[in-house]
Design a protein around this motif. Structure first.
Motif, short mmCIF file in Angstrom:
data_model
loop_
_atom_site.label_atom_id
_atom_site.label_comp_id
_atom_site.label_asym_id
_atom_site.label_seq_id
_atom_site.Cartn_x
_atom_site.Cartn_y
_atom_site.Cartn_z
N ALA A 126 0.80 -1.34 -0.16
CA ALA A 126 -0.09 -0.05 0.02
C ALA A 126 0.83 1.22 0.10
CB ALA A 126 -0.78 -0.02 0.87
N ASN A 127 2.08 1.21 0.72
CA ASN A 127 2.81 2.22 0.77
C ASN A 127 3.24 2.76 -0.65
OD1 ASN A 127 3.09 1.06 3.35
ND2 ASN A 127 3.94 2.91 4.03
N SER B 2 0.60 4.20 -2.89
CA SER B 2 0.25 5.49 -2.45
C SER B 2 1.14 6.39 -2.87
CB SER B 2 0.09 5.39 -0.82
OG SER B 2 0.13 6.86 -0.19
N GLU B 3 2.80 6.06 -2.96
CA GLU B 3 3.45 6.91 -3.49
C GLU B 3 3.50 7.21 -4.85
OE1 GLU B 3 8.35 6.95 -3.75
OE2 GLU B 3 7.50 5.33 -2.95
N TYR C 43 0.84 6.42 -6.96
CA TYR C 43 -0.46 6.93 -7.37
C TYR C 43 -0.56 8.27 -7.12
CZ TYR C 43 -5.31 6.48 -8.75
OH TYR C 43 -6.62 6.56 -9.56
N CYS D 271 -2.25 9.08 -3.93
CA CYS D 271 -3.23 8.99 -3.19
C CYS D 271 -2.73 8.86 -1.72
CB CYS D 271 -4.17 7.98 -3.57
SG CYS D 271 -3.72 6.17 -3.54
N SER D 272 -3.85 8.77 -0.71
CA SER D 272 -3.28 8.84 0.83
C SER D 272 -3.10 7.21 0.83
CB SER D 272 -4.34 9.24 1.54
OG SER D 272 -5.54 8.21 1.27
N LEU D 273 -2.32 7.15 1.91
CA LEU D 273 -2.04 5.63 2.32
C LEU D 273 -3.49 4.71 2.55
CD1 LEU D 273 -0.04 3.56 2.79
CD2 LEU D 273 0.00 4.31 4.90
N ARG D 274 -4.44 5.60 3.23
CA ARG D 274 -5.56 5.03 3.64
C ARG D 274 -6.31 4.47 2.18
NH1 ARG D 274 -10.45 7.80 7.11
NH2 ARG D 274 -12.07 6.16 6.89
N SER D 275 -6.29 5.53 1.07
CA SER D 275 -6.89 5.07 -0.15
C SER D 275 -6.26 3.79 -0.71
CB SER D 275 -7.08 6.25 -0.93
OG SER D 275 -7.98 7.34 -0.44
N ALA D 276 -4.92 3.80 -0.63
CA ALA D 276 -4.13 2.67 -1.21
C ALA D 276 -4.45 1.26 -0.52
CB ALA D 276 -2.87 2.95 -1.21
N ARG D 277 -4.61 1.53 0.68
CA ARG D 277 -4.92 0.27 1.54
C ARG D 277 -6.21 -0.25 1.07
NH1 ARG D 277 -2.78 2.41 7.27
NH2 ARG D 277 -0.54 1.68 7.19
#
Length: 428
Positions: A379-380, A383-384, A386, A388-394
């Protein structure tokens, strides 16, 4: 098509028949000393479509001194050149080729040739030099000859060749083979042709203000118009940098018309790379920028509008290109800029409907995973890349796992506290 040949007289004799064979217009830029190269190139840069250098030294001098706007190639000496040189020394000049110095080729190449010819190379002195340091090359050969270690010298440097000849040292100059010249000329022709085709395409850039409603609610009509004029001025400067035409279409939109080559040049220019950053710092506006490519103005405009929507989907204040083949590039000037295809893909469409994630997002996740270069993704990392936020990636990876389109393969605990990092393998 017109090409400038930057060459001493001996190499030029080899090149001219090839230009005639390919029916290419050319201009000969002859030199005896390196200091004359730069003035000649500056004089002809705007008159030719490309430069062909017959040696690496003048090529290095040129690219280190001038930011050339046309394709440039230099002829690299190949093994056929070495064979021809050795044959000429042995059978034309009747010299023993077992004791000499050479600066042209890599040591590994020379050893390979001598092994194939079953000749000893214990007394062959092979030096690899910076092509811009001809004095070092000259002293290398001169010292070896004066010490009695070599009987003659082989060099590709015109300056070195002349100095050794003046000292009475037996010396042979390597000039490019016809094969090497042909290969390099064909490459240069291909580059020039590709560039011309690219510049024949149309590019349209559309700037659209993201927060226009908020601005209108917080500023007077006069202040809004003043802000638009400031924005127009910044975009006009950007247009000048990319040699493009700028049109204010009214409302919250500005349009740039250009060729693909010119608008790309503008994007890479130091003064225009940070246009969106300049806008943000200068005026309280967030702007999305979409660039569309096409064979017609209508096609390019449609692609530009799609690219603007893509930029707004990213949160605005960024730029995307939609190429003629439907490929997206963006966000531009970001360290994690990626290129991906947005178009109808039946498999992606079906997965998107099933899991509730847009096909464009799924395509982008696929490309990010490939760019990372591993079979798994966290997810990290998502997120990096994309943005987007880490929460969105998760959430995205969790949804894909729920529907068996991603599988957790491993866990990692980079810190002593906090949740462990999950790594997923994509199954689509």
């Amino acid at each position: 098509m017109k090409i400038a040949i930057v060459s001493p007289q001996d190499s030029l004799k080899q090149a001219i028949p090839l230009f005639n064979e390919y029916k290419i217009n050319y201009v000969s830029l002859l030199y005896d000393e390196h200091h004359s190269i730069i003035p000649m190139i500056k004089e002809y840069e705007d008159q030719v479509d490309g430069f062909l250098f017959t040696g690496v030294a003048p090529y290095q001098i040129a690219i280190n001194s001038i930011d050339l706007s046309v394709p440039v190639e230099y002829v690299q000496h190949d093994i056929t050149t070495l064979y021809r040189t050795l044959f000429n020394i042995r059978y034309v000049h009747n010299l023993n080729i077992s004791q000499f110095s050479i600066d042209v080729f890599k040591t590994s190449e020379i050893k390979e040739v001598f092994e194939e010819l079953e000749l000893p190379f214990e007394n062959i002195y092979m030096g690899e030099f910076n092509p811009l340091n001809s004095d070092e090359v000259t002293h290398y050969h001169m010292d070896l000859f004066q010490q009695g270690k070599v009987n003659f010298c082989i060099t590709s440097f015109l300056t070195t060749y002349k100095k050794l000849k003046m000292e009475g040292i037996p010396c042979f100059r390597v000039v490019p083979s016809k094969f090497a010249l042909r290969k390099t000329l064909e490459l240069l022709i291909l580059e020039i042709t590709s560039l011309k085709k690219q510049e024949a395409q149309i590019s349209v850039g559309i700037f659209n203000v993201d927060n226009i409603q908020s601005i209108m609610n917080n500023y007077s009509e006069y202040e809004v118009q003043s802000l638009k004029l400031k924005l127009y001025d910044l975009i006009l400067k950007y247009g000048a940098a990319s040699q493009s035409s700028v049109v204010f279409s009214g409302g919250d939109e500005f349009i740039i018309y250009s060729t693909t080559g010119r608008i790309s040049k503008g994007l890479n220019d130091d003064q225009s790379n940070f246009l969106l950053e300049q806008i943000r710092k200068t005026i309280p506006m967030s702007v999305s920028y979409g660039i569309g490519e096409g064979l017609t103005a209508n096609e390019a405009t449609n692609n530009a509008r799609i690219a603007v929507r893509r930029a707004k989907d990213e949160g605005g204040n960024c730029a995307f290109i939609r190429k003629i083949n439907g490929t997206f590039m963006g966000p531009l000037q970001e360290p994690n800029e990626i290129e991906y295809i947005s178009g109808y893909n039946e498999e992606i469409e079906l997965i998107g409907k099933k899991v509730g994630i847009s096909p464009a997002t799924l395509s982008k996740i696929q490309v990010i995973n490939k760019k990372i270069g591993k079979e798994i993704i966290s997810a990290n990392e998502l997120s990096e890349y994309y943005g987007c936020s880490l929460r969105s990636a998760r959430r995205l990876l969790s949804v894909l796992e729920k529907y068996d389109y991603a599988t957790i393969t491993s866990f990692d605990q980079p810190f002593s506290t906090g949740r462990p990092r999950r790594y997923y393998k994509l199954n689509f």
